[in-house]
Write an enzyme that holds these catalytic residues in place. Structure first.
Site, PDB file in Angstrom:
ATOM      1  N   GLU A  78       0.850  -1.197   0.000  1.00 22.40           N
ATOM      2  CA  GLU A  78       0.000   0.000   0.000  1.00 22.40           C
ATOM      3  C   GLU A  78       0.883   1.242   0.000  1.00 22.40           C
ATOM      4  O   GLU A  78       2.102   1.145   0.161  1.00 22.40           O
ATOM      5  CB  GLU A  78      -0.933  -0.012   1.224  1.00 22.40           C
ATOM      6  CG  GLU A  78      -1.989  -1.106   1.132  1.00 22.40           C
ATOM      7  CD  GLU A  78      -2.906  -1.166   2.352  1.00 22.40           C
ATOM      8  OE1 GLU A  78      -2.578  -0.562   3.381  1.00 22.40           O
ATOM      9  OE2 GLU A  78      -3.942  -1.833   2.253  1.00 22.40           O
ATOM     10  N   HIS A 110      -8.735   9.758   3.327  1.00 23.14           N
ATOM     11  CA  HIS A 110      -8.327   8.686   2.409  1.00 23.14           C
ATOM     12  C   HIS A 110      -8.519   9.204   0.993  1.00 23.14           C
ATOM     13  O   HIS A 110      -9.562   9.784   0.681  1.00 23.14           O
ATOM     14  CB  HIS A 110      -9.179   7.430   2.637  1.00 23.14           C
ATOM     15  CG  HIS A 110      -8.566   6.202   2.036  1.00 23.14           C
ATOM     16  ND1 HIS A 110      -8.499   6.010   0.681  1.00 23.14           N
ATOM     17  CD2 HIS A 110      -7.976   5.122   2.602  1.00 23.14           C
ATOM     18  CE1 HIS A 110      -7.897   4.850   0.434  1.00 23.14           C
ATOM     19  NE2 HIS A 110      -7.571   4.294   1.588  1.00 23.14           N
ATOM     20  N   ARG A 118      -0.652   8.863   1.831  1.00 19.90           N
ATOM     21  CA  ARG A 118      -2.021   9.386   1.711  1.00 19.90           C
ATOM     22  C   ARG A 118      -2.164  10.889   1.694  1.00 19.90           C
ATOM     23  O   ARG A 118      -2.987  11.438   0.973  1.00 19.90           O
ATOM     24  CB  ARG A 118      -2.817   8.910   2.905  1.00 19.90           C
ATOM     25  CG  ARG A 118      -3.443   7.628   2.599  1.00 19.90           C
ATOM     26  CD  ARG A 118      -4.177   7.115   3.753  1.00 19.90           C
ATOM     27  NE  ARG A 118      -4.204   5.697   3.524  1.00 19.90           N
ATOM     28  CZ  ARG A 118      -4.652   4.821   4.361  1.00 19.90           C
ATOM     29  NH1 ARG A 118      -5.116   5.206   5.526  1.00 19.90           N
ATOM     30  NH2 ARG A 118      -4.650   3.561   4.060  1.00 19.90           N
ATOM     31  N   HIS A 124     -11.064   9.821   7.010  1.00 16.10           N
ATOM     32  CA  HIS A 124     -10.872   8.376   7.175  1.00 16.10           C
ATOM     33  C   HIS A 124     -10.376   7.990   8.569  1.00 16.10           C
ATOM     34  O   HIS A 124     -10.780   6.973   9.121  1.00 16.10           O
ATOM     35  CB  HIS A 124      -9.863   7.928   6.121  1.00 16.10           C
ATOM     36  CG  HIS A 124      -9.586   6.470   6.089  1.00 16.10           C
ATOM     37  ND1 HIS A 124     -10.557   5.536   5.799  1.00 16.10           N
ATOM     38  CD2 HIS A 124      -8.441   5.761   6.310  1.00 16.10           C
ATOM     39  CE1 HIS A 124     -10.028   4.325   5.827  1.00 16.10           C
ATOM     40  NE2 HIS A 124      -8.751   4.439   6.151  1.00 16.10           N
ATOM     41  N   ARG A 131      -0.650   8.868   9.289  1.00 15.65           N
ATOM     42  CA  ARG A 131      -0.542   7.413   9.512  1.00 15.65           C
ATOM     43  C   ARG A 131      -0.192   6.674   8.219  1.00 15.65           C
ATOM     44  O   ARG A 131      -0.779   6.923   7.161  1.00 15.65           O
ATOM     45  CB  ARG A 131      -1.875   6.879  10.037  1.00 15.65           C
ATOM     46  CG  ARG A 131      -1.898   5.363  10.171  1.00 15.65           C
ATOM     47  CD  ARG A 131      -3.180   4.891  10.803  1.00 15.65           C
ATOM     48  NE  ARG A 131      -4.318   5.100   9.938  1.00 15.65           N
ATOM     49  CZ  ARG A 131      -4.854   4.165   9.153  1.00 15.65           C
ATOM     50  NH1 ARG A 131      -4.334   2.948   9.103  1.00 15.65           N
ATOM     51  NH2 ARG A 131      -5.911   4.433   8.424  1.00 15.65           N
TER      52      ARG A 131
END
Ligand code: FAD
Ligand code: SIN
Length: 523
Positions: free
Chosen positions: A118, A246, A293, A354, A389
């Site tokens: 990811e 997100h 992100r 998110h 994060r």
């Protein structure tokens, strides 16, 4: 269970997501556990988690050092390195425990775990169960909890406030030394009655805050109750400006929650494109669609502003059909039901709130500044995430700190007391809400204010405007709260306002852009 006066327990756990359930299972070996959860036990952010759980599983290609550096880089170095190292190094043991509890992670044709990649990860290290990892984890944890004789699970029980010396009539401020927690006032929703749960140790595992925003991947229960309760009790809350958006939620105006299109789909080759069909991410970052992100969400926001459109596209048309359908069946279903065949059409996507990186400040044992009160999972701010994060580090953080909290709380159980002097809930002078519209409308107003002025891009002027608007709603609501019989919508509104206030306050304090907190210069 009779709940007229009070319940006594060793451990009170507020929340039944991955953090609360994991803690309960561990603590049940050391005492009696009561879990309260505001709706059905399954309903949680955990249930919706798609991508998976990050862990170094391939020692040849990957290493803890790489996972540590990826976490620090995503967090813009604002992370607490000791905590990052501790989480990464304990990850393997905690994930093995999940597997022992029955959680199935997907394997590949070689029979080893299928490790996905990811955004922000330098290696493949995400263990997953198709694109419904959270559901698999939540189900398996819950099955174990339900057969555990030392755990009582109370569904439709809403924690209103935690109990401290304040409820014994003492003056408690954020400067007060030695604040102690004795449990919580809890609303039994079916009986519409508030009662006391007196506990030696209280564990906040109340999850996220998504519903503070108009558009979020979080379910309706995510109203930041845990953070608001602890803040009201004079607990320390930090880093609230770091709200994660997100990059890719399915574009479907009005949907709440917004359906997530996992980052793992980009890991499998899907790319972001603008309305001109251009793969725009390389203009912003050399990692393209798999940049962290904060960078991707901001880039999409910028592209939407340039084009004047409300979404961009995720192009997955070239991905092998069999691979797509077997790895992402949930996303495939959702697209098809919404009239998008992902092999023929690009998927319309838009950023949505998110995750909250900040929250209740905790140490390496998940302790808060309030004695006998712990915070774990998304509501806690452990220092792992810093300013942003890294994908799939949240489920991991939850299990690591559920374990640590259980070790500490069990070893010090004798320090906690059952404080029977806490008075019963006083509902005197309140009446039933005559107009529900006052509550629902204010909730929508807060969400609009936060989305419009405290979103991906902020400025001094926008923050000030949000602050002024929210102050008005706060005053109206406090008055309403004082005169109205307690209810879940009323409490949630109070908590949403409190969390919105904390986000704005912390955002105003941080003048420079870093990680998820991005300040535009107002012209
Ligand atoms: P939750 O799972 O949200 O549980 C909180 C619990 O507290 C709920 O049961 C709730 O009902 C209860 N509660 C709240 N307030 C009260 C109250 N006042 N009284 C009683 N009960 C209360 N993270 C990853 O690492 N990997 C992923 O792939 C991933 N995908 C995600 C996808 C989506 C769509 C979402 C929304 C999040 C995702 N995340 C992912 C983030 C991750 O799922 C969450 O951060 C994590 O599950 C939080 O777990 P938790 O136990 O802290 O909270
Ligand atoms: C996703 O699957 O993209 C979400 C992962 C996460 O929130 O960590």
């Amino acid at each position: 269970m009779k709940t007229d006066l009070y319940i006594k327990t060793d451990f009170l756990v507020i929340g039944s997501g991955i953090a609360g359930l994991s803690f309960a299972l561990k603590a049940s070996g050391h005492g009696k556990v009561v879990i309260v959860t505001k709706e059905k036990a399954m309903e949680s952010n955990t249930k919706y988690a798609q991508g998976g759980i990050a862990v170094v599983w391939d020692p040849i290609r990957d290493s803890p050092e790489k996972h540590i550096e990826d976490t620090m880089t995503a967090g813009a170095g604002l992370n607490n390195r000791n905590i990052v190292e501790l989480v990464v190094r304990e990850a393997h043991d905690r994930v093995e425990e999940l597997i022992r509890l029955g959680v199935n992670f997907d394997t590949n044709e070689k029979g080893t775990y299928d490790l996905a990649k990811e955004g922000g990860h330098s290696e493949h290290r995400i263990l997953h169960h198709k694109d419904i990892t959270g559901l698999e984890i939540e189900q398996k944890l819950l099955q174990n909890v339900l057969k555990n004789p030392n755990i009582v699970l109370l569904e439709n029980h809403f924690a209103v406030d935690i109990l401290t010396q304040h409820h014994l009539g003492e003056i408690v401020t954020s400067q007060t030394k030695g604040i102690e927690c004795y449990g919580a006032y809890v609303l039994n929703v079916a009986e519409n009655k508030v009662f006391r749960i007196l506990a030696r140790k209280t564990i906040m595992a109340g999850g996220g805050i998504g519903q503070v925003y108009a558009s979020t991947t979080n379910p309706l229960i995510a109203t930041g109750d845990a953070i608001a309760m602890v803040y009201r009790a004079k607990g320390f809350v930090k880093d609230m400006e770091f709200v994660q958006f997100h990059p890719t939620s399915f574009y479907q105006p009005g949907a709440s929650p917004s359906f997530l299109i996992t980052e793992a789909l980009r890991g499998a080759g899907a790319v972001l494109k603008n309305h001109a069909g251009e793969e725009f991410m390389y203009k912003y970052d050399s990692r393209g669609s798999l940049a962290p992100r904060d960078i991707v969400a901001r880039a999409i926001d910028h592209e939407m502003k340039i084009s004047g459109k409300d979404f961009v596209y995720l192009d997955a048309r070239h991905i092998d059909r069999k691979h797509f359908i077997s790895h992402f069946p949930n996303i495939y279903d959702h697209c098809m039901k919404s009239g998008i065949d992902p092999f023929l059409k690009m998927i319309p996507v838009v950023p949505a709130q998110h995750y909250i990186c900040g929250g209740i400040e905790t140490d390496e044992w998940a302790r808060t500044n309030i004695k006998n009160l712990y915070a774990i999972g998304e509501c806690a701010c452990t220092g792992l995430h810093g300013a942003n994060r890294l994908a799939s580090n949240s489920l991991l953080e939850s299990v690591v700190f559920a374990h640590r909290a259980s070790v500490h709380a069990s070893q010090t159980l004798g320090d906690g007391i059952i404080q029977e002097k806490i008075p019963e809930w006083n509902a005197e002078g309140t009446v039933n809400a005559e107009e529900m519209i006052l509550i629902t409308q204010s909730r929508k107003e807060v969400q609009q204010i936060m989305s419009n002025y405290v979103g991906i891009v902020r400025s001094d002027i926008r923050l000030k405007r949000a602050w002024d608007r929210l102050e008005l709603i706060y005053k109206e609501n406090e008055e309403l709260y004082d005169r109205t019989t307690i209810s879940v919508p009323l409490c949630e509104l109070r908590n949403i306002i409190c969390v919105g206030y904390l986000i704005i306050k912390h955002a105003m304090r941080r003048k420079k852009s870093i990680g998820l907190h991005y300040m535009a210069t107002e012209k």
